[in-house]
Design an enzyme around this catalytic site. Structure first.
Site, PDB file in Angstrom:
ATOM      1  CB  SER A 381      -0.918   0.002   1.229  1.00 18.26           C
ATOM      2  OG  SER A 381      -1.723  -1.148   1.263  1.00 18.26           O
ATOM      3  N   GLY A 383       4.405   1.475  -0.567  1.00 15.03           N
ATOM      4  CA  GLY A 383       5.694   1.490  -1.224  1.00 15.03           C
ATOM      5  C   GLY A 383       6.099   0.152  -1.794  1.00 15.03           C
ATOM      6  CG  ASP A 506      -2.185  -4.919   7.053  1.00 16.87           C
ATOM      7  OD1 ASP A 506      -3.210  -5.530   6.680  1.00 16.87           O
ATOM      8  OD2 ASP A 506      -1.397  -4.367   6.275  1.00 16.87           O
TER       9      ASP A 506
END
Length: 698
Positions: A381, A383, A506
């Site tokens: 998201s 890089g 995440d």
């Protein structure tokens, strides 16, 4: 459970086994009316809640009481201490609270006492030392504190296993541990034990497994441990131990697994015995180690320049005239200064202090060959990740370059730095350095430099591309269990063993990296959240907003209702990930439409149809272990395999069902029904160990 009252007329009843069913409700008080001849009463692994009825004291003939794996709560009633014939007491995996009752010391016939995975707190009572026949004791995964009583750890009768891991025990390991001369397993890991390893531990000559990982132990590895000739697993990782790695460890012929990672060991790594197998040892996190076999990728040990022998200096000083004495002194000073410079140079770590403090943009560009497409190993998201080679020592690293045009990328960089500076665990991706500067065009540039994981991320193993579906991209059942344990251990550390609990937010396969030994490392902390006291205590006004942190398919449902971030959110993501690992299906697979989810898909299949929903490739790996065997061995194994085909199938099915049940519990929509990660770690360990034992027997 009310039907138990109908058994009151069975006056000769000796065994009542009700374990592993779906009985619910509370244990009725009518159990007091059961036969006084009842010797075994087992209701483990059901759905029973409430407390233990006081009337259980009437069952005076009981020698085995199995209440494990339920939802029983409250204190253990004092009447248990009246069951003088008890030999086995199974209270594990429940919700019992309060202190461990001292009256258990009255049960002098006890040989097996299991109290792990509850909510017991306070200190371990010295009275347990009265159980002079105790062979197996497990108090792990509770909230126990204080020191380990010498009366307990010195019980010579304990011969099978002594486990006190995942508590908050303090103080040193008592010298009385040397009394356990017949002990097979000692696990004191994940506590706050301090001091050195007592030399008396060398008297435990029957030890096969010794785990002291995750404490605050200091000092060197005592020479007396060379007496542990039958040791198979030794884990001293994540402590503050120092000194050189003793040579005798390479002489322990039965040692199969050695973990010395994340200590302060220094000097040369032996090259023989277990040290000749890089996959059997772990020594990462000891920056001053050198040498060893090439597979360890350590720097060569530098030899310090030898100073002139003292004897020669004496002869010279005796023969040189006084007129030259000043010259001799000046020469000596010069030699000493040269020696200091030499030692200072040779003592540098593989990554210099200058590099550890930060790398320049030019170094980053050079190490990635100008951010070439050949070195691009992934993107996310915020890089891209490049493979890089450091110019100083040729070390291969992974460099995460932030795309600062992406909204939130800068904050993600700050958050990840804040998180990574405060954590260290063998199953977390280790950061080497960070770089925050400007590029050659004057634009802001930020990157993070990590250890390189040669086997990529878990997502590529679970979902290989069509041209990658070969033998190398398949994970066996035991590999999946090991990876699951690694991930769970990392989350357990973040949730329960950091000074400020951390929620990853995440967790998904692409954020799980695999090293050359297929050990899993959780990475990408760009969304991680420090769990402040206010967010841990719902009674306070301040909360940490979830703001839909995470990735689609892995976000816990309560985050969609603007609920606060919690460790149970990570547990949900882990549960979905575990289901994905065993089914081979992503949570957003096209088959999951309408109200069908991966959770419901597996729940409907258990237990009868569990084998119909698993990823079949992991079973192919289980059967493909004869690559290095000769024809006679293969034929012999084929005969054995055919004769035990049904037993093997049952063994695999039992393992899969047990693991999937944990996954379903973790991914429950109701946060209160999810397991905590410390319980998950222990349950997965039990599943794997049981699977391996049955596999070895077959």
């Amino acid at each position: 459970m009310n039907f138990l009252s109908s058994l009151a007329n069975c006056t000769s009843l000796e065994v009542l086994g009700l374990a592993r069913n779906h009985f619910g409700g509370e244990l009725p008080s009518s159990i007091a009316n059961l036969s006084i001849k009842l010797q075994r009463f087992t209701v483990g692994e059901n759905l029973i809640h409430g407390s233990i009825p006081i009337g259980i004291e009437n069952l005076v003939s009981l020698y085995s009481l199995g209440l494990e794996g339920n939802y029983l709560s409250g204190n253990v009633p004092a009447v248990i201490g009246k069951l003088q014939k008890l030999e086995g007491l199974y209270l594990n995996v429940n919700r019992f609270s309060g202190s461990i009752p001292p009256f258990l010391g009255n049960l002098t016939r006890l040989t097996r006492l299991f109290m792990e995975e509850n909510r017991f707190e306070g200190s371990i009572p010295e009275s347990l030392g009265n159980c002079q026949n105790l062979q197996n004791l497990n108090l792990s995964s509770n909230y126990l504190n204080g020191s380990i009583p010498k009366q307990v750890i010195g019980l010579p009768s304990i011969s099978i296993s002594l486990v006190m891991s995942h508590n908050s025990l303090t103080g040193s390991i008592p010298l009385e541990v040397g009394n356990l001369v017949n002990l097979g397993e000692l696990d004191l890991s994940q506590n706050k034990l301090s001091g050195g390893i007592p030399s008396s531990l060398g008297s435990c000559v029957s030890l096969e497994r010794l785990n002291l990982e995750g404490n605050e132990l200091v000092g060197t590895i005592p020479e007396s441990l060379k007496n542990l000739r039958g040791i198979e697993e030794l884990d001293l990782s994540s402590n503050n131990m120092s000194g050189v790695i003793p040579e005798f460890l390479s002489k322990l012929l039965f040692l199969k697994r050695l973990n010395l990672s994340y200590n302060d060991f220094e000097g040369e790594v032996p090259g023989e015995g277990i040290f000749s197998n890089a996959s059997a040892i772990s020594i990462i996190g000891n920056d001053e180690l050198c040498g060893g076999i090439p597979d360890l990728h350590l720097s060569a040990c530098s030899k310090k320049k030898q100073e002139k022998p003292l004897k020669l200096k004496v002869i010279i000083s005796a023969t040189i005239a006084v007129v030259f004495s000043i010259v001799s002194i000046l020469c000596s000073i010069a030699i000493i200064r040269m020696g200091k410079k030499s030692r200072k140079k040779s003592s540098k770590a593989p990554l210099s202090e200058e590099r550890q403090a930060g790398m320049s943009y030019s170094e980053i560009v050079k190490s990635t060959d100008g951010f070439s497409a050949e070195n691009l190993i992934g993107s996310g998201s915020f890089g891209s990740v490049y493979k890089g080679t450091l110019s100083g020592d040729g070390k291969t690293v992974a460099i995460k370059v932030l795309n600062l045009e992406q909204q939130g990328a800068s904050q993600s960089f700050i958050d990840e730095c804040d998180t990574l500076r405060s954590i260290r665990h063998r199953n977390l991706l280790r950061i080497i350095t960070a770089c925050s500067t400007i590029d050659h065009q004057g634009n802001d540039f930020k990157c993070l430099v990590f250890e390189f994981m040669s086997n990529g991320n878990l997502d590529k193993w679970l979902h290989p591309k069509a041209d990658e579906q070969d033998q190398k991209k398949r994970l066996s059942l035991i590999q999946r269990l090991n990876i699951a344990i690694d991930i769970a251990s990392a989350l357990d550390y973040l949730h329960h063993h950091c000074e400020t609990p951390i929620v990853h937010c995440d967790l998904k396969p692409s954020n799980v990296l695999l090293d050359e030994d297929m050990t899993a490392h959780v990475g990408d902390f760009g969304l991680a959240t420090f769990l402040l006291e206010s967010s841990r205590n719902p009674s306070k006004n301040e909360v940490v907003s979830a703001t839909l942190k995470g990735s689609i398919g892995y976000i816990p449902p309560e985050y969609g209702m603007a609920d606060q971030v919690s460790v149970l959110g990570d547990v949900y993501s882990f549960g979905i990930l575990l289901l994905e690992m065993f089914t081979g299906k992503r949570p957003d697979d096209e088959m999951f439409i309408d109200d069908l989810s991966i959770h419901k898909f597996v729940a409907m299949a258990l237990p009868e149809h569990a084998m119909n929903v698993i990823d079949p490739t992991m079973l192919e790996e289980e059967e493909n272990d004869d690559n290095e065997a000769n024809e006679d061995e293969i034929e012999e194994k084929a005969i054995i395999r055919n004769s035990n085909a049904q037993a093997n199938a049952n063994r695999i099915e039992e393992c899969v069902i047990s693991a999937m049940r944990i996954a379903l519990s973790c991914s429950s929509r109701a946060p209160g029904k999810r397991m905590t990660m410390n319980l998950v770690v222990n349950k997965l360990h039990d599943i794997r160990d049981s699977f391996l034992r049955s596999k070895n027997r077959s």
